[in-house]
Design an enzyme around this catalytic site. Structure first.
Site, PDB file in Angstrom:
ATOM      1  N   CYS A  69       0.246   3.821   2.705  1.00 58.83           N
ATOM      2  CA  CYS A  69       0.641   3.271   4.012  1.00 58.83           C
ATOM      3  C   CYS A  69       2.147   3.442   4.220  1.00 58.83           C
ATOM      4  CB  CYS A  69       0.321   1.782   4.100  1.00 58.83           C
ATOM      5  SG  CYS A  69      -1.399   1.353   3.895  1.00 58.83           S
TER       6      CYS A  69
ATOM      7  N   CYS B  55       0.845  -1.197   0.000  1.00 54.61           N
ATOM      8  CA  CYS B  55       0.000   0.000   0.000  1.00 54.61           C
ATOM      9  C   CYS B  55       0.881   1.247   0.000  1.00 54.61           C
ATOM     10  CB  CYS B  55      -0.911  -0.054   1.229  1.00 54.61           C
ATOM     11  SG  CYS B  55      -1.709   1.499   1.651  1.00 54.61           S
TER      12      CYS B  55
END
Length: 107
Positions: A32, A29
């Site tokens: 993230c 991600c």
């Protein structure tokens, strides 16, 4: 440095009664990974006041299922052993995170 939260230690950490922020993330991600240094920075800044941890959804799964985490990153906020209504999804700015952590402390 943010604490590593797993299915094995999550319940104990949440039920400690201390304010807790959990960052649900994954290595694949992009947002993230981009937020990771900020999460670590805030964990150091709020050490002793708030437990800030990271929960890898690829290595663990029970907690993300229990709290219906559908998008990453998602941050959940806990106090007195219970999930609060504070929830953030997607990449966040430092100012937003600080505001929500302070809101958690004021509960």
């Amino acid at each position: 440095m943010a604490l590593t939260i797993t299915d094995a230690n999550a319940k104990e950490i949440i039920e400690s009664g201390k304010p807790v922020v959990i960052d649900f993330w994954a290595t694949w991600c992009g947002p993230c990974v981009g937020m990771a240094p900020l999460i670590d920075e805030l964990a150091a800044e709020y050490e002793g006041k708030v437990i800030i941890g990271k929960y890898n959804v690829d290595e663990e799964g029970d907690l993300s299922t229990e709290y219906r985490v559908m998008s990453l990153p998602t941050l959940l906020f806990f106090k007195d052993g219970k999930k609060t209504s504070i929830r953030l999804a997607g990449s966040q700015k430092r100012e937003t995170l600080v505001e929500k952590i302070n809101e958690l402390l004021a509960l």
